[in-house]
Design a protein around this motif. Sequence first.
Motif, PDB file in Angstrom:
ATOM      1  N   SER A 241      34.829 -22.642 -35.137  1.00 27.76           N
ATOM      2  CA  SER A 241      34.694 -23.740 -36.098  1.00 27.76           C
ATOM      3  C   SER A 241      36.011 -24.470 -36.345  1.00 27.76           C
ATOM      4  O   SER A 241      36.016 -25.562 -36.914  1.00 27.76           O
ATOM      5  N   LEU A 242      37.137 -23.907 -35.918  1.00 23.43           N
ATOM      6  CA  LEU A 242      38.439 -24.524 -36.168  1.00 23.43           C
ATOM      7  C   LEU A 242      38.898 -25.441 -35.029  1.00 23.43           C
ATOM      8  O   LEU A 242      39.684 -26.360 -35.252  1.00 23.43           O
ATOM      9  N   HIS A 243      38.420 -25.200 -33.808  1.00 23.84           N
ATOM     10  CA  HIS A 243      38.920 -25.962 -32.658  1.00 23.84           C
ATOM     11  C   HIS A 243      37.732 -26.511 -31.869  1.00 23.84           C
ATOM     12  O   HIS A 243      36.815 -25.769 -31.530  1.00 23.84           O
ATOM     13  N   SER A 244      37.769 -27.810 -31.620  1.00 25.13           N
ATOM     14  CA  SER A 244      36.716 -28.406 -30.800  1.00 25.13           C
ATOM     15  C   SER A 244      36.837 -27.989 -29.337  1.00 25.13           C
ATOM     16  O   SER A 244      35.846 -27.890 -28.618  1.00 25.13           O
ATOM     17  N   PHE A 245      38.045 -27.764 -28.887  1.00 27.17           N
ATOM     18  CA  PHE A 245      38.281 -27.195 -27.552  1.00 27.17           C
ATOM     19  C   PHE A 245      39.638 -26.512 -27.574  1.00 27.17           C
ATOM     20  O   PHE A 245      40.497 -26.804 -28.414  1.00 27.17           O
ATOM     21  N   LYS A 246      39.838 -25.611 -26.672  1.00 25.87           N
ATOM     22  CA  LYS A 246      41.120 -24.904 -26.547  1.00 25.87           C
ATOM     23  C   LYS A 246      41.359 -24.571 -25.075  1.00 25.87           C
ATOM     24  O   LYS A 246      40.430 -24.544 -24.268  1.00 25.87           O
ATOM     25  N   SER A 247      42.620 -24.335 -24.741  1.00 30.09           N
ATOM     26  CA  SER A 247      42.993 -24.057 -23.340  1.00 30.09           C
ATOM     27  C   SER A 247      42.764 -22.580 -23.022  1.00 30.09           C
ATOM     28  O   SER A 247      42.999 -21.709 -23.862  1.00 30.09           O
ATOM     29  N   TYR A 248      42.282 -22.358 -21.812  1.00 25.18           N
ATOM     30  CA  TYR A 248      42.142 -20.980 -21.341  1.00 25.18           C
ATOM     31  C   TYR A 248      42.959 -20.729 -20.066  1.00 25.18           C
ATOM     32  O   TYR A 248      43.113 -19.589 -19.619  1.00 25.18           O
ATOM     33  N   GLU A 249      43.513 -21.783 -19.487  1.00 21.13           N
ATOM     34  CA  GLU A 249      44.415 -21.652 -18.331  1.00 21.13           C
ATOM     35  C   GLU A 249      45.491 -22.711 -18.499  1.00 21.13           C
ATOM     36  O   GLU A 249      45.204 -23.914 -18.592  1.00 21.13           O
ATOM     37  N   ASP A 250      46.772 -22.276 -18.533  1.00 15.49           N
ATOM     38  CA  ASP A 250      47.873 -23.204 -18.803  1.00 15.49           C
ATOM     39  C   ASP A 250      49.124 -22.690 -18.100  1.00 15.49           C
ATOM     40  O   ASP A 250      49.643 -21.623 -18.425  1.00 15.49           O
ATOM     41  N   LEU A 251      49.595 -23.458 -17.109  1.00 13.05           N
ATOM     42  CA  LEU A 251      50.745 -23.003 -16.326  1.00 13.05           C
ATOM     43  C   LEU A 251      51.557 -24.194 -15.850  1.00 13.05           C
ATOM     44  O   LEU A 251      51.012 -25.177 -15.351  1.00 13.05           O
ATOM     45  N   LEU A 252      52.863 -24.096 -16.003  1.00 11.10           N
ATOM     46  CA  LEU A 252      53.820 -25.041 -15.425  1.00 11.10           C
ATOM     47  C   LEU A 252      54.952 -24.204 -14.838  1.00 11.10           C
ATOM     48  O   LEU A 252      55.738 -23.594 -15.576  1.00 11.10           O
ATOM     49  N   ARG A 253      55.030 -24.143 -13.487  1.00  5.18           N
ATOM     50  CA  ARG A 253      55.994 -23.238 -12.842  1.00  5.18           C
ATOM     51  C   ARG A 253      56.660 -23.938 -11.653  1.00  5.18           C
ATOM     52  O   ARG A 253      56.010 -24.577 -10.834  1.00  5.18           O
ATOM     53  N   LEU A 254      57.979 -23.786 -11.601  1.00  5.39           N
ATOM     54  CA  LEU A 254      58.776 -24.323 -10.501  1.00  5.39           C
ATOM     55  C   LEU A 254      59.472 -23.168  -9.795  1.00  5.39           C
ATOM     56  O   LEU A 254      60.143 -22.346 -10.431  1.00  5.39           O
TER      57      LEU A 254
END
Length: 437
Positions: A241-254
């Motif tokens: 009820s608090l978030h309409s959507f949220k991330s389940y995969e998040d990556l930034l790698r060099l």
Amino acid sequence: MRKTLLLVFVAFCCATQVDAQASRWFRRFASQQTQASLVRSYADSLAYYKAKLDSVQQENERITALTGYSPNPDGRMYRLFAPLTFYHSPAQQQLRLMGNGSQDEMSVGVDKALMKVYLNRPDLVENSERRLSQVGTVAEQVDEPIRQDVELTLKVEDPQVPDSAPVDVMVEKPKFWTIKGNYFLQLLQNYISGNWYKGGESNYSMLGAITMEANYNNKQKVKWDNKLEMKLGFQTSKADSLHSFKSYEDLLRLSSKFGLQASKRWYYTAMLIAETQFMRGYKNNDAMVYSDFFSPFKLNISLGMDYSVEAFNKRLKGNVHLAPISYNMKFVDRRALITIFGLDEGKHVKHDIGSQITAELEWNFTDNIKWQTRFYTFTTYKRVEMEWENTFSFKFNKYISTTIFLYPRFDDNTTRDDHHGYWQFKEFTSIGFNYSF
């Protein structure tokens, strides 16, 4: 006394003169004898070859008397007068059990004469038929005169050709850089009615990923590999009820790796890995931020050696990085997350020295099934951080594919969970659009 000395001197002069005349006479006599010996040998050789020619002529006349046909001289008689060569036909004729086969009288006579020389004077043989065949045939029988068809034309002046002409020369610069990448976007929709007997909820999810590589190889023991990986996935949930959507995969790698070749497959390597994420991370019905951009940010620099892997007809490729010296830095920007990620209270940065192992492999089982794996571990010999990413791709065609992602992780620098301990696990399955170049 004077008379006696005079007589001795006269006698000595006479003896010397006689000895000189005798020496000149002996040399002249020996020369005459040598010349006579050479003349006799040459005369004997001429007589021998004359007898051979007479025998051939007699054989020719006998054949003419029997058949009424006078054979023309041909290349076979050449074998009697050329430098002595070992031919196969005399030996075959000698070893034949019955008759002369299809050979005529001329061939038989020449073969017999050659065979007699082979048996009596083998030291005279200078060549072989095999070596002659490598050079070419000796002669071809010509029955009719050859007439040249000559066409007379007026003499024309030579065309004026310039001594030099302009030539465009293009030299291409070697291509040491290789650029490649992979993109995919996958969507998932799941609908469950409110009265579904097993319960559950409807949701939507989306996953996008971009991988870009720029690799340098000068073919002279220097390599520099660079890879940028970006992944971002969202999902919706009615139970949250608090978030309409949220991330389940998040990556930034060099990842950047510079290597100098030590042998065929080994490289001295310096490697850098920098990693963080794009978005804030939440849990269901929880307003707390559990991760964010630069919370955490991890930087690892290591020195070691790389081993290039290539097996199963080049279907399995990749590299393994072994670094006995590795520096690891962890930075957390949000104060509330400092202790969650294992940093000391009030400090945003943590430094560690240890060792590291990284393995990146790609195995194409078939043209449509591929497994990509990345194994990473860092240890200070007091704590261990380990990650093992596995991506299985199933391609239906050039653009449509299904992906299964399995990601176990171990970190004993975090808070221990009562159920999983220090182990963490992530898994998802998706289907969607995929493009590589």
